[in-house]
Design an enzyme around this catalytic site. Structure first.
Site, PDB file in Angstrom:
ATOM      1  N   GLU A  39      15.556 -69.455  53.706  1.00 33.29           N
ATOM      2  CA  GLU A  39      14.758 -68.636  54.620  1.00 33.29           C
ATOM      3  C   GLU A  39      15.432 -67.283  54.812  1.00 33.29           C
ATOM      4  OE1 GLU A  39      13.809 -66.849  58.499  1.00 33.29           O
ATOM      5  OE2 GLU A  39      15.713 -67.805  57.970  1.00 33.29           O
ATOM      6  N   SER A  40      14.639 -66.212  54.853  1.00 38.54           N
ATOM      7  CA  SER A  40      15.113 -64.852  55.081  1.00 38.54           C
ATOM      8  C   SER A  40      16.115 -64.457  53.992  1.00 38.54           C
ATOM      9  CB  SER A  40      15.712 -64.746  56.491  1.00 38.54           C
ATOM     10  OG  SER A  40      15.829 -63.412  56.884  1.00 38.54           O
TER      11      SER A  40
END
Length: 601
Positions: free
Chosen positions: A212-213
């Protein structure tokens, strides 16, 4: 496969309900590793999961190994007790997620969660390898407990630490420190899994990397590194595409000088700069950085920002240029990317997180004036996207027009919505769609796209109460069965989400683990999977799944925004620049066709 032996641990089980009467043990090529068994509960169902925590996969990157690629840890001299998380990597100054006493330069550990269930295939359990986010500056694998995801989805989950910030990405453009050590850490952890996961009952040929990210960007970068051919077969990219503007630099020389300067070192000679940074203790580095930020936070944060660099080895070309290059010629990195299965997605209001950069104490009361939008935010966005290029006035005016609600163009509350949309489109939405188009248009393997939109009871990052969809990072709770460290992230404990979110979580865990097992989020079919069939993504139909309280299928997610940025705005920019300078940075008109990449850029 894992083996178990009884012993004095039976006594411990009488006082600790989380331990079974046997201690899990595996024999790998590196030696014996013992773990622990923990009981987890999800939706009133009880599962036992074997946990192997804090396994070192690399030698401590300290002393002469600081600012070097990681080296394998090697065999264990005696049985290794993997019952405690290893220390997390040194964190950034931006958000103190983890206390300093829980971090160390000696931090290259991984954690393995093995379900006590028969695998879905005779070859063993599918593996989900998670890379945490945190802007390459913060975070830790231990924040994301894989026990529920592993048990409910019947897969092995692996979480890792990798070097962050200065120690993970310093690039002074020579052999002393060539950068991207954090990315090589991730790869070495993948190699460790490839060589050893069979002992844990895993199928090394069914590895899915997900993140994520910044972890999602890492997934994309690993999917663009052809030497990873044997290490995984698919990737899940959550809210972070490889073409994020402004992410990559040629080197970190100026950042290195600033770090040395605040530590009172000579910055005139790069050898002395390197010597200063190489010999400084982690405590000295942290104190110097913290003191500098405290005195002048916004200016200093920019000067201290460490990002991945175009090192000529792991990242050979700026990914944005790489995708443009793939339009007209064969490209090894793109070809490899297109051999891996991809699940890619963004959340409903990704730009809400970036409102934090404006620094208001109360985001709920945030208002943006027309003057602020036109003279600060729009030029800032253009600088992020186009770098040092001189932006024609007509391009600026087009951007202002695009991000104006013409029903009420001067309302500060309306303008803040448009600013959030601008932040989201630039940093997440358009890069994600461009990446999916690139992957699906010339790929022999499947591509899937999602949009996660529900408003959850708790946001992972602070968000104003006026946003009507999910913020950046909000999908992490459901993906991990709400078994993440909410105390570290949100300073709350004993959190129980509402029932509808638990049902959402059950469904998402089924999608994610199905994809890891079969390459198709719809299969195997179970009661947890939505009756809605998640369609494959291609550049013609552009179909995707909208994940909400009730899932649905949509088409052309952010297609208009992608066309505006990649076609309309770029065409005006290049045409204007062509008139002024005769040549364009990106070559002739013929190189802007849709021949291979699907972006018509």
């Amino acid at each position: 496969m894992a083996k178990y032996f009884p012993g004095i641990f039976i006594l411990l089980c009488l006082v600790n309900p989380f331990l079974s009467a046997e201690v899990p043990s595996v024999t790998t090529a590196l030696g014996t590793i013992t773990g622990e068994t923990k009981r987890v509960i999800f939706q009133k169902k009880t599962y036992d999961v074997d946990r192997y925590l804090g396994i070192p996969y690399a030698r401590p990157p300290t002393g002469e190994l600081r600012f070097k690629k990681p080296q394998p840890y090697g065999p264990f001299v005696e049985a290794y007790s993997a019952t405690k998380f290893g220390l997390s990597c040194l964190q950034s100054f931006l958000i103190p997620i983890l206390p300093a006493e829980n971090t160390s330069e000696d931090c290259l550990f991984l954690n393995i969660y093995v379900p006590r269930q028969e695998p879905d295939q005779p070859s063993g359990h599918a593996i989900m390898f998670f890379i945490h986010g945190g802007a390459f500056l913060m975070g830790s694998g231990k924040i994301y407990d894989g026990g529920v995801l592993s048990s409910v989805g019947n897969v092995i989950v692996v979480t890792i630490n990798y070097r962050l910030g200065l120690l993970g990405f310093l690039d002074i453009d020579n052999e002393k420190s060539s950068g991207n050590f954090g990315l090589f850490d991730q790869r070495l952890a993948l190699q460790w899994v490839n060589e050893n996961i069979g002992a844990f009952g895993g199928d090394k040929d069914r590895v899915t990397i997900f993140g994520e990210s910044a972890g999602s960007v890492s997934v994309s970068l690993q999917m663009m590194f052809p030497q990873n051919e044997e290490l995984f077969r698919s990737g899940i990219s959550e809210s972070g595409a490889i073409m994020l503007p402004g992410l990559y630099q040629e080197n970190n020389i100026e950042v290195a000088k600033y770090h040395a300067e605040i530590m009172n070192c000579n910055v005139e000679d790069m050898d002395e700069v390197f010597s200063c940074l190489h010999s400084a203790t982690p405590e000295i580095i942290n104190k110097a950085v913290s003191d500098a930020v405290a005195s002048d936070s916004m200016t200093t944060i920019v000067k201290l920002r460490i990002v991945p660099t175009i090192d000529g080895e792991f990242i050979k070309t700026n990914p944005a240029d790489l995708f443009r290059k793939a339009v007209a010629e064969d490209c090894e990195e793109i070809n490899f990317f297109r051999t891996r299965k991809l699940m890619n997605g963004v959340n409903g209001k990704e730009g809400a997180m970036l409102l934090l950069s404006l620094g208001p104490d109360n985001l709920d009361e945030l208002e943006i004036t027309r003057e602020q939008m036109n003279t600060l935010q729009i030029p800032g966005a253009l600088a992020l996207v186009y770098g040092q290029r001189t932006v024609p006035e007509v391009v600026k005016q087009l951007l202002i027009a695009e991000y104006t609600d013409w029903k009420n163009p001067d309302d500060p509350k309306t303008i803040r919505e448009e600013l959030m949309r601008l932040f989201g489109d630039i940093n997440f939405n358009v890069p994600a769609i461009e990446m999916s188009r690139i992957h699906s248009n010339a790929s022999d393997v499947d591509s899937y796209l999602y949009n996660f939109v529900p408003v959850l009871d708790k946001h992972i990052f602070p968000a104003p109460n006026w946003i009507n969809m999910s913020n950046h990072g909000d999908e992490l709770g459901p993906v991990f069965g709400y078994n993440i460290d909410f105390e570290a992230l949100l300073n709350i404990s004993d959190y129980t989400p509402p029932e509808w979110e638990l049902k959402l979580s059950e469904r998402m865990m089924a999608y994610w683990t199905n994809f890891a097992k079969t390459g198709d989020p719809n299969k195997p079919v179970s009661d947890a999977v939505s009756s809605v069939v998640w369609p494959k993504y291609d550049v013609t139909s552009q179909s995707y799944i909208k994940i909400d309280r009730e899932d649905s299928v949509g088409q052309y997610l952010f297609a208009r925004e992608t066309d505006f940025w990649k076609n309309s705005l770029s065409a005006v920019f290049d045409a204007t620049e062509h008139v002024q300078t005769i040549t364009s940075q990106y070559g002739s008109k013929d190189e802007q066709t849709c021949e291979k990449d699907g972006t018509c850029g």
